[in-house]
Design a protein around this motif. Structure first.
Motif, PDB file in Angstrom:
ATOM      1  N   UNK A 268       0.820  -1.215   0.000  1.00 22.81           N
ATOM      2  CA  UNK A 268       0.000   0.000   0.000  1.00 22.81           C
ATOM      3  C   UNK A 268       0.856   1.269   0.000  1.00 22.81           C
ATOM      4  N   UNK A 269       1.823   1.325  -0.922  1.00 26.73           N
ATOM      5  CA  UNK A 269       2.615   2.538  -1.096  1.00 26.73           C
ATOM      6  C   UNK A 269       1.793   3.486  -1.955  1.00 26.73           C
ATOM      7  N   UNK A 270       1.151   4.437  -1.294  1.00 24.88           N
ATOM      8  CA  UNK A 270       0.230   5.340  -1.970  1.00 24.88           C
ATOM      9  C   UNK A 270       0.853   6.687  -2.319  1.00 24.88           C
ATOM     10  N   UNK A 271       2.109   6.909  -1.936  1.00 28.09           N
ATOM     11  CA  UNK A 271       2.775   8.159  -2.257  1.00 28.09           C
ATOM     12  C   UNK A 271       4.253   7.935  -2.533  1.00 28.09           C
ATOM     13  N   UNK A 272       4.773   8.589  -3.557  1.00 27.47           N
ATOM     14  CA  UNK A 272       6.196   8.545  -3.895  1.00 27.47           C
ATOM     15  C   UNK A 272       6.703   9.974  -4.027  1.00 27.47           C
ATOM     16  N   UNK A 273       7.943  10.186  -3.657  1.00 28.24           N
ATOM     17  CA  UNK A 273       8.579  11.473  -3.853  1.00 28.24           C
ATOM     18  C   UNK A 273      10.073  11.269  -4.045  1.00 28.24           C
ATOM     19  N   UNK A 274      10.687  12.178  -4.766  1.00 26.14           N
ATOM     20  CA  UNK A 274      12.128  12.135  -4.996  1.00 26.14           C
ATOM     21  C   UNK A 274      12.730  13.404  -4.413  1.00 26.14           C
ATOM     22  N   UNK A 275      13.750  13.243  -3.595  1.00 30.27           N
ATOM     23  CA  UNK A 275      14.420  14.392  -3.009  1.00 30.27           C
ATOM     24  C   UNK A 275      15.748  13.984  -2.415  1.00 30.27           C
ATOM     25  N   UNK A 276      16.669  14.931  -2.390  1.00 28.69           N
ATOM     26  CA  UNK A 276      17.990  14.699  -1.810  1.00 28.69           C
ATOM     27  C   UNK A 276      18.676  13.491  -2.450  1.00 28.69           C
TER      28      UNK A 276
ATOM     29  N   UNK B 185      12.677   0.934   5.965  1.00 30.24           N
ATOM     30  CA  UNK B 185      11.862   1.759   6.846  1.00 30.24           C
ATOM     31  C   UNK B 185      12.715   2.856   7.470  1.00 30.24           C
ATOM     32  N   UNK B 186      12.279   4.097   7.310  1.00 36.09           N
ATOM     33  CA  UNK B 186      12.931   5.228   7.975  1.00 36.09           C
ATOM     34  C   UNK B 186      12.212   5.524   9.285  1.00 36.09           C
ATOM     35  N   UNK B 187      10.870   5.555   9.215  1.00 40.99           N
ATOM     36  CA  UNK B 187      10.087   5.852  10.415  1.00 40.99           C
ATOM     37  C   UNK B 187       8.640   5.421  10.199  1.00 40.99           C
ATOM     38  N   UNK B 188       8.023   4.948  11.256  1.00 35.53           N
ATOM     39  CA  UNK B 188       6.589   4.683  11.240  1.00 35.53           C
ATOM     40  C   UNK B 188       5.903   5.741  12.092  1.00 35.53           C
ATOM     41  N   UNK B 189       4.805   6.286  11.554  1.00 35.31           N
ATOM     42  CA  UNK B 189       4.014   7.280  12.259  1.00 35.31           C
ATOM     43  C   UNK B 189       2.736   6.598  12.729  1.00 35.31           C
ATOM     44  N   UNK B 190       2.717   6.092  13.981  1.00 37.81           N
ATOM     45  CA  UNK B 190       1.556   5.348  14.479  1.00 37.81           C
ATOM     46  C   UNK B 190       0.270   6.156  14.366  1.00 37.81           C
ATOM     47  N   UNK B 191      -0.774   5.506  13.892  1.00 34.99           N
ATOM     48  CA  UNK B 191      -2.080   6.137  13.794  1.00 34.99           C
ATOM     49  C   UNK B 191      -2.287   6.999  12.556  1.00 34.99           C
ATOM     50  N   UNK B 192      -1.245   7.145  11.721  1.00 36.52           N
ATOM     51  CA  UNK B 192      -1.388   7.939  10.506  1.00 36.52           C
ATOM     52  C   UNK B 192      -1.455   7.039   9.277  1.00 36.52           C
ATOM     53  N   UNK B 193      -2.143   7.515   8.263  1.00 35.70           N
ATOM     54  CA  UNK B 193      -2.222   6.835   6.975  1.00 35.70           C
ATOM     55  C   UNK B 193      -1.886   7.862   5.909  1.00 35.70           C
ATOM     56  N   UNK B 194      -1.002   7.480   4.979  1.00 34.69           N
ATOM     57  CA  UNK B 194      -0.596   8.404   3.935  1.00 34.69           C
ATOM     58  C   UNK B 194      -1.242   8.036   2.606  1.00 34.69           C
ATOM     59  N   UNK B 195      -1.663   9.059   1.854  1.00 38.82           N
ATOM     60  CA  UNK B 195      -2.311   8.864   0.566  1.00 38.82           C
ATOM     61  C   UNK B 195      -1.643   9.671  -0.549  1.00 38.82           C
ATOM     62  N   UNK B 196      -0.465  10.194  -0.317  1.00 37.00           N
ATOM     63  CA  UNK B 196       0.238  10.951  -1.331  1.00 37.00           C
ATOM     64  C   UNK B 196       1.499  11.555  -0.757  1.00 37.00           C
ATOM     65  N   UNK B 197       2.348  12.035  -1.646  1.00 37.92           N
ATOM     66  CA  UNK B 197       3.600  12.684  -1.253  1.00 37.92           C
ATOM     67  C   UNK B 197       3.950  13.712  -2.307  1.00 37.92           C
ATOM     68  N   UNK B 198       4.796  14.669  -1.950  1.00 39.05           N
ATOM     69  CA  UNK B 198       5.200  15.702  -2.893  1.00 39.05           C
ATOM     70  C   UNK B 198       6.596  16.185  -2.542  1.00 39.05           C
ATOM     71  N   UNK B 199       7.220  16.840  -3.492  1.00 36.96           N
ATOM     72  CA  UNK B 199       8.501  17.496  -3.235  1.00 36.96           C
ATOM     73  C   UNK B 199       8.567  18.737  -4.101  1.00 36.96           C
ATOM     74  N   UNK B 200       9.572  19.538  -3.878  1.00 39.29           N
ATOM     75  CA  UNK B 200       9.738  20.757  -4.649  1.00 39.29           C
ATOM     76  C   UNK B 200      10.840  20.553  -5.681  1.00 39.29           C
ATOM     77  N   UNK B 201      10.865  21.334  -6.735  1.00 40.23           N
ATOM     78  CA  UNK B 201      11.900  21.178  -7.766  1.00 40.23           C
ATOM     79  C   UNK B 201      13.326  21.296  -7.226  1.00 40.23           C
TER      80      UNK B 201
END
Length: 125
Positions: free
Chosen positions: A75-83, A107-123
Motif C-alpha cells: 500500500x505505497x500510496x505516495x512517492x517522492x524524490x528528493x535529496x 523503513x525510515x520511520x513509522x508514524x503510528x495512527x497515521x495513513x498516507x495517501x500521497x507525497x510531494x517534493x519541490x523542484x
C-alpha cells in the motif's frame, strides 16, 4: 508536464490547460502514485496481488516498464524524490527509502495512527 497512473495506464497532462493524453499501457497496476526524479526517470509503485508492492521504472514517452523488484512494503500510496533519493509513504504510516536499482524499501520511520495517501517534493530537492 505532469503524469497520472490509473490501473495500468499512463497519462501525460499539460498542467496549465488540463489537457491529457494516454501515453500507453505500463503492464502493471498502479498502487497509487508515480514520480519523476531529478534525473528525469519515472517510477511507479505497483500493486502485485498477494505480495508486496513493486517499484516499476517507466519510460515517460513510450510507457515501456521494468519491474525493479519488491519493495518489501504494501500500500505505497505516495512517492517522492528528493535529496538524490526515492521515498515512499504507505497506508500503514510508514516512511520508506526505496533503492531505485533493486526496488528494496528500508523503513525510515513509522508514524503510528497515521495513513498516507500521497507525497510531494519541490523542484529544488
Amino acid at each position: 508536464r505532469g503524469y497520472i497512473t490509473a490501473l495500468t495506464s499512463l497519462y501525460s497532462v499539460e498542467v496549465e490547460t488540463g489537457q491529457s493524453e494516454l501515453v500507453g499501457d505500463v503492464s502493471f497496476v498502479s498502487s497509487g502514485d508515480c514520480v519523476v526524479d531529478k534525473a528525469g526517470q519515472m517510477y511507479m509503485s505497483a500493486f502485485i496481488m498477494g505480495t508486496d508492492d513493486h517499484l516499476i521504472q517507466i519510460d515517460s514517452v513510450t510507457a515501456e516498464s521494468t519491474d525493479m523488484g519488491s519493495t518489501g512494503f504494501r500500500k505505497i500510496y505516495g512517492l517522492t524524490a528528493g535529496w538524490d533519493n526515492l521515498y515512499g509513504v504507505t497506508y500503514e504510516g510508514d516512511l520508506i527509502e526505496i533503492d531505485q536499482l533493486t526496488g528494496i524499501g528500508t523503513l525510515i520511520h513509522n508514524f503510528p495512527g497515521l495513513q498516507f495517501f500521497g507525497a510531494a517534493s519541490t523542484p529544488g530537492r
